[in-house]
Motif scaffolding. Structure first.
Motif, PDB file in Angstrom:
ATOM      1  N   TYR A  56      -3.987   3.636  -4.131  1.00 39.96           N
ATOM      2  CA  TYR A  56      -4.887   2.956  -3.002  1.00 39.96           C
ATOM      3  C   TYR A  56      -5.138   1.638  -3.688  1.00 39.96           C
ATOM      4  N   LEU A  57      -5.251   1.464  -4.950  1.00 39.98           N
ATOM      5  CA  LEU A  57      -5.486   0.098  -5.449  1.00 39.98           C
ATOM      6  C   LEU A  57      -4.189  -0.834  -5.015  1.00 39.98           C
ATOM      7  N   ARG A  58      -2.942  -0.281  -5.078  1.00 37.95           N
ATOM      8  CA  ARG A  58      -1.855  -1.176  -4.634  1.00 37.95           C
ATOM      9  C   ARG A  58      -2.058  -1.475  -3.353  1.00 37.95           C
ATOM     10  N   LYS A  59      -2.433  -0.515  -2.248  1.00 39.99           N
ATOM     11  CA  LYS A  59      -2.572  -0.591  -0.905  1.00 39.99           C
ATOM     12  C   LYS A  59      -3.793  -1.849  -0.687  1.00 39.99           C
ATOM     13  N   LEU A  60      -4.603  -1.684  -1.448  1.00 41.48           N
ATOM     14  CA  LEU A  60      -5.872  -2.897  -1.122  1.00 41.48           C
ATOM     15  C   LEU A  60      -5.079  -4.276  -1.427  1.00 41.48           C
ATOM     16  N   SER A  61      -4.374  -4.207  -2.645  1.00 38.11           N
ATOM     17  CA  SER A  61      -3.840  -5.697  -3.106  1.00 38.11           C
ATOM     18  C   SER A  61      -2.673  -6.210  -2.170  1.00 38.11           C
ATOM     19  N   LEU A  62      -1.978  -5.145  -1.688  1.00 35.51           N
ATOM     20  CA  LEU A  62      -1.075  -5.784  -0.593  1.00 35.51           C
ATOM     21  C   LEU A  62      -1.693  -6.234   0.742  1.00 35.51           C
ATOM     22  N   LEU A  78      -2.314  -6.011 -13.680  1.00 33.05           N
ATOM     23  CA  LEU A  78      -3.533  -6.019 -14.641  1.00 33.05           C
ATOM     24  C   LEU A  78      -4.636  -6.451 -13.976  1.00 33.05           C
ATOM     25  N   TYR A  79      -5.817  -6.132 -14.346  1.00 33.97           N
ATOM     26  CA  TYR A  79      -6.971  -6.459 -13.847  1.00 33.97           C
ATOM     27  C   TYR A  79      -8.039  -6.917 -14.844  1.00 33.97           C
ATOM     28  N   THR A  80      -8.928  -7.911 -14.744  1.00 33.50           N
ATOM     29  CA  THR A  80      -9.814  -8.478 -15.636  1.00 33.50           C
ATOM     30  C   THR A  80     -11.016  -7.409 -15.488  1.00 33.50           C
ATOM     31  N   MET A  85     -15.390  -4.952 -11.773  1.00 28.69           N
ATOM     32  CA  MET A  85     -16.772  -5.108 -11.092  1.00 28.69           C
ATOM     33  C   MET A  85     -16.634  -5.528  -9.552  1.00 28.69           C
ATOM     34  N   ASP A  86     -15.727  -6.459  -9.084  1.00 26.79           N
ATOM     35  CA  ASP A  86     -15.669  -6.807  -7.993  1.00 26.79           C
ATOM     36  C   ASP A  86     -15.183  -5.635  -6.948  1.00 26.79           C
ATOM     37  N   LEU A  87     -14.205  -5.063  -7.660  1.00 25.21           N
ATOM     38  CA  LEU A  87     -13.592  -3.763  -6.624  1.00 25.21           C
ATOM     39  C   LEU A  87     -14.885  -2.916  -6.648  1.00 25.21           C
ATOM     40  N   ARG A  88     -15.732  -2.553  -7.599  1.00 26.60           N
ATOM     41  CA  ARG A  88     -16.479  -1.835  -7.212  1.00 26.60           C
ATOM     42  C   ARG A  88     -17.478  -2.211  -6.304  1.00 26.60           C
TER      43      ARG A  88
END
Length: 394
Positions: A56-62, A78-80, A85-88
């Motif tokens: 799901y994270l891959r889909k969001l970034s694509l 890799l995420y900071t 927090m921004d994803l949350r």
């Protein structure tokens, strides 16, 4: 007769030598103008923190939605901590159930103030407080950690070395002293952990122990046990949870912290001597807090739990001690324990916690066992926080 030793001078010399060596060690680990930075988190770690699938994270970034991860070696995303927090925030906006991704306080919820205490050193009190504060921050809570121990180990773990960084004060003492106290906000420092602020400690905290008897003798009407809760009220709206690391003795500052607390976590190393010393500590705490309660101090808590730390499951006497505690205190002993682990102690050597050190620094099984143990403990504490707000555990 041999030469007499002036103990004050000898200890002073040793302190100066040690201080110099520690500064050199720190400059080796973190050059003077570098502040501590938190590592990037892999998409797998982020998915686990958020409770979603990596795909799901891959889909969001694509799709270009939300923060874009960096690509590391081997194509790892890799995420900071700020990205997490921004994803949350983004996911919370579309969540069916409020609090799924941002689990902190809502209207009407009271600030959770967790006081971590133990009377005997070596029980893993500071390590527990640090890992709890950091994991809650990673989980999306706004956290304030307060170092009340003059030895300031919690501060050191977060990149502050008292004898170099706090030469002009800057501890909680400045805000709770009886003469000319400063606003609490002026002693709060941000850390390299998104969502985690710190009030560091140093030897100034001892001054509160010296000032209080004088104020009590003068019958000035100033109550020592309300000092911390009154100050926390100044910043209450900024945080969901406060984690206080108390000194390993029952002085005025610990009693003020216990009076400000909504919850108490007692760390225990499961060995006979430690449990005996805890018994003395509990007796003294009960007597002293009874006096504070009679004088009008707030002694109502959401919860009190004992946490077994540095636990070795293969050790027969330790297992007996844990069973003994469970039979005595029942549900007041957390179900999960912090395992004794070289991963936790080795991370501490470089002033890091398990949440910030690279997992490649350890064998996989050592790292995973330690991490599983810490996460299970912190999740159990998070459930207690949610219950105190009248919610079902997450």
């Amino acid at each position: 007769m041999g030469e007499e030793i002036r103990i004050d001078r000898l200890v002073g010399e040793h302190a100066a030598k040690l201080s110099e060596r520690l500064l050199a060690h720190r400059e080796q680990l973190f050059p003077p103008n570098a502040s501590k930075q938190l590592r990037r988190f892999t998409s797998g770690e982020v998915a686990e923190l958020l409770g979603v699938k990596d795909a799901y994270l891959r889909k969001l970034s694509l799709e270009g939605r939300g923060p874009q991860p960096e690509t590391g070696p081997g194509g790892r995303r890799l995420y900071t901590p700020q990205d997490i927090m921004d994803l949350r925030r983004m996911l919370e906006a579309g969540a069916k159930t409020p609090g799924t991704y941002l689990p902190g306080r809502r209207e009407g919820d009271h600030l959770q103030v967790i006081t971590v205490i133990n009377f005997k050193g070596g029980s893993g009190k500071t390590t527990t407080a640090a890992h709890l504060a950091q994991k809650l921050a990673l989980d999306g809570y706004r956290v304030l950690a307060i170092d009340l121990d003059p030895q300031a180990s919690l501060s050191a773990l977060h990149g502050y070395q008292p004898e170099f960084d706090l030469l002009d004060g800057g501890t909680l003492y400045d805000a709770i002293r009886y003469d000319d106290p400063v606003p609490l906000r002026s002693v709060i420092r941000s850390t390299y952990f998104t969502n985690l602020d710190l009030i560091p400690g140093n030897l100034d905290l001892m001054e509160f122990e010296h000032d209080t008897p004088r104020v009590l003798a003068a019958r000035s009407g100033q109550m020592f046990f309300t000092r911390i809760s009154e100050k926390l009220a100044e910043v209450e709206a900024d945080y969901d949870v406060v984690v206080m690391d108390c000194p390993p003795q029952l002085g005025f500052i610990t009693m003020s912290a216990l009076s400000a607390a909504t919850a108490v976590l007692v760390t225990v190393h499961p060995q006979m001597l430690d449990v005996m010393s805890m018994c003395q500590f509990l007796l003294m705490t009960s007597n002293l807090l009874g006096v504070v309660a009679d004088a009008g101090g707030n002694m109502s808590y959401d919860w009190l739990r004992y946490l077994v730390t540095r636990y070795e499951p293969g050790d027969g006497p330790q297992n007996q001690m844990v069973s003994f505690m469970r039979s005595l205190f029942g549900d007041h002993v957390l179900n999960n324990t912090v395992l004794k682990s070289t991963a936790i102690s080795d991370a501490g050597i470089t002033k890091q916690t398990l949440y910030e050190i690279e997992k490649s620094a350890f064998t996989r099984s050592t790292y995973e066992r330690a991490m599983e143990s810490l996460n299970a403990v912190n999740h159990e504490i998070e459930d207690l926080i949610q219950r105190a707000w009248g919610r079902e555990p997450r």
